[in-house]
Scaffold this active site. Structure first.
Site, PDB file in Angstrom:
ATOM      1  CE  LYS A  60      -4.551   1.035   0.627  1.00  0.00           C
ATOM      2  NZ  LYS A  60      -5.519   0.625  -0.368  1.00  0.00           N
ATOM      3  CG  PHE A  71      33.445  24.022 -13.226  1.00  0.00           C
ATOM      4  CD1 PHE A  71      33.836  22.844 -12.540  1.00  0.00           C
ATOM      5  CD2 PHE A  71      32.640  23.761 -14.372  1.00  0.00           C
ATOM      6  CE1 PHE A  71      33.778  21.667 -13.108  1.00  0.00           C
ATOM      7  CE2 PHE A  71      32.787  22.497 -15.074  1.00  0.00           C
ATOM      8  CZ  PHE A  71      33.320  21.183 -14.231  1.00  0.00           C
ATOM      9  NE  ARG A  93      30.821  27.141  -9.747  1.00  0.00           N
ATOM     10  CZ  ARG A  93      30.422  26.096 -10.099  1.00  0.00           C
ATOM     11  NH1 ARG A  93      29.921  25.768 -11.425  1.00  0.00           N
ATOM     12  NH2 ARG A  93      30.746  24.918  -9.702  1.00  0.00           N
ATOM     13  CG  ASN A  95      25.750  23.412 -10.813  1.00  0.00           C
ATOM     14  OD1 ASN A  95      25.379  24.278  -9.913  1.00  0.00           O
ATOM     15  ND2 ASN A  95      26.976  23.662 -11.791  1.00  0.00           N
ATOM     16  CB  THR A 143      -3.389  -2.997  -0.296  1.00  0.00           C
ATOM     17  OG1 THR A 143      -4.711  -2.703  -0.866  1.00  0.00           O
ATOM     18  CG2 THR A 143      -2.711  -4.001  -1.322  1.00  0.00           C
ATOM     19  CG  ASP A 144      -9.159  -1.283   3.428  1.00  0.00           C
ATOM     20  OD1 ASP A 144      -8.813  -0.169   2.991  1.00  0.00           O
ATOM     21  OD2 ASP A 144      -9.900  -1.634   4.317  1.00  0.00           O
ATOM     22  CD  GLN A 191      31.446  17.177 -10.395  1.00  0.00           C
ATOM     23  OE1 GLN A 191      31.474  18.384  -9.881  1.00  0.00           O
ATOM     24  NE2 GLN A 191      31.005  16.808 -11.660  1.00  0.00           N
ATOM     25  CG  HIS A 198      22.905  25.976 -13.983  1.00  0.00           C
ATOM     26  ND1 HIS A 198      24.331  25.611 -13.821  1.00  0.00           N
ATOM     27  CD2 HIS A 198      22.774  25.107 -14.775  1.00  0.00           C
ATOM     28  CE1 HIS A 198      24.601  24.387 -14.338  1.00  0.00           C
ATOM     29  NE2 HIS A 198      23.686  24.046 -14.950  1.00  0.00           N
TER      30      HIS A 198
END
EC number: 1.7.3.3
Length: 309
Positions: A18, A166, A183, A265, A64-65, A239, A267
């Site tokens: 469920k 980077f 940045r 990432n 499932t109930d 990374q 931007h």
């Protein structure tokens, strides 16, 4: 965990459960303070109910109930506040012990981040506001008593406006991205960590241990991302920052065996606008266009050498 069987000349695996069972639980102290959790619960059972697939015989199926009802019944039985991890283990343990045909259970929970509000400098006794990141957990319990417990964070949004760059990446005829040592670095962290406990009997007995651990792991991840309050720490890539965050988690918490991080990432693009008369907006590390489509996707996992994972 699922056992493969040969059925009528075919390989066959099955499970049922469920999903998206929503439950809220309120606890009230004698002093008038209230505590609340809201959980979205998923249940998967591994059981010997092949006949329900092959013929009209449902005698081995846990409906499932029934699973849904069990979530509310067990929440009612919890007279003391408990962590999402403890509730997941409690539910999974119930299914494998209560039903003869059930050999294993997976219970996953996503906790909605209700946070106590502060009014006039005081914590409100019964008022809460919705936070941002979500606490997740998954407990896998087998009838033998073996356990795998994983916790995590979804939606931990973090950003720093400097101390990120980077450079020196592969360049070819398709590359347009310039090197930069200045940045914005922004991401939405999804973290998973697996504990080293292998049975229900080895778990810490301290109340709300895993709730506290969740807050502590979140702090280690954020502190490693940002660095010291004055000056911060330089990030040469998503990374590298991801690796340092995962390593800091393993170094800080000996009962965590494995960490997985996913850090897109997100931007923030420099804005330069000009026309024939000259610049309208000249970028000076101040005006950006935020965008997350498309975005970089960085993920990795780190585990101890002795870990079975």
């Amino acid at each position: 965990m699922a056992q493969q069987e040969v059925v009528e000349g075919f390989k066959f695996e099955q499970r049922h459960g469920k999903e998206r069972v929503r439950v809220a639980r309120v606890w009230k102290t004698r002093q008038g303070q209230h505590f609340v959790v809201e959980w979205r619960v998923g249940i998967t059972l591994f059981s010997d109910c092949v006949n329900s697939y092959l013929r009209d015989d449902n005698s081995d199926i846990v409906a499932t109930d029934t699973m849904k009802n069990t979530v509310y019944a067990k929440a009612k039985e919890c007279s003391d506040i408990l962590s999402a991890e403890d509730f997941a283990i409690l539910l999974a343990k119930h299914f494998v012990s209560f039903y003869k045909k059930v050999t294993g259970a997976i219970v996953n929970i996503v906790e909605k981040p209700w946070e106590r509000v502060i009014v006039d400098g005081q914590p409100h006794e019964h008022g809460f506001k919705l936070g941002s990141e979500k606490h997740t957990t998954e407990a896998i319990v087998q009838k033998s008593g073996s356990l795998q417990l994983t916790s995590g964070i979804e939606g931990l949004s973090v950003l720093k406006t400097t101390q990120s760059g980077f450079v020196n990446f592969i360049r070819d005829k398709y590359t347009a991205l310039p090197d930069t040592r200045e940045r914005i670095l922004a991401t939405e962290v999804t973290a998973l960590w697996r504990y080293s406990y292998e049975s229900q009997y080895s778990l810490p007995q301290k109340p709300l241990y895993f709730t506290e651990k969740y807050q502590e792991v979140k702090k280690v991840l954020a502190d490693t991302f940002f660095g010291p309050p004055n000056g911060g720490v330089y990030s040469p890539s998503v990374q590298n920052t991801l690796y340092l965050m995962a390593k800091a988690t393993l170094n800080r918490f000996p009962d965590i065996a494995y960490v997985s991080l996913k850090m897109p990432n997100l931007h923030f693009l420099p804005v330069n606008i000009s026309n024939k008369d000259g610049p309208i907006v000249k970028f000076e590390d101040d005006v950006y266009l935020p965008t997350d489509e498309p975005h970089g996707s960085i993920q990795a996992s780190l585990s101890r050498l002795w870990s079975k994972l």
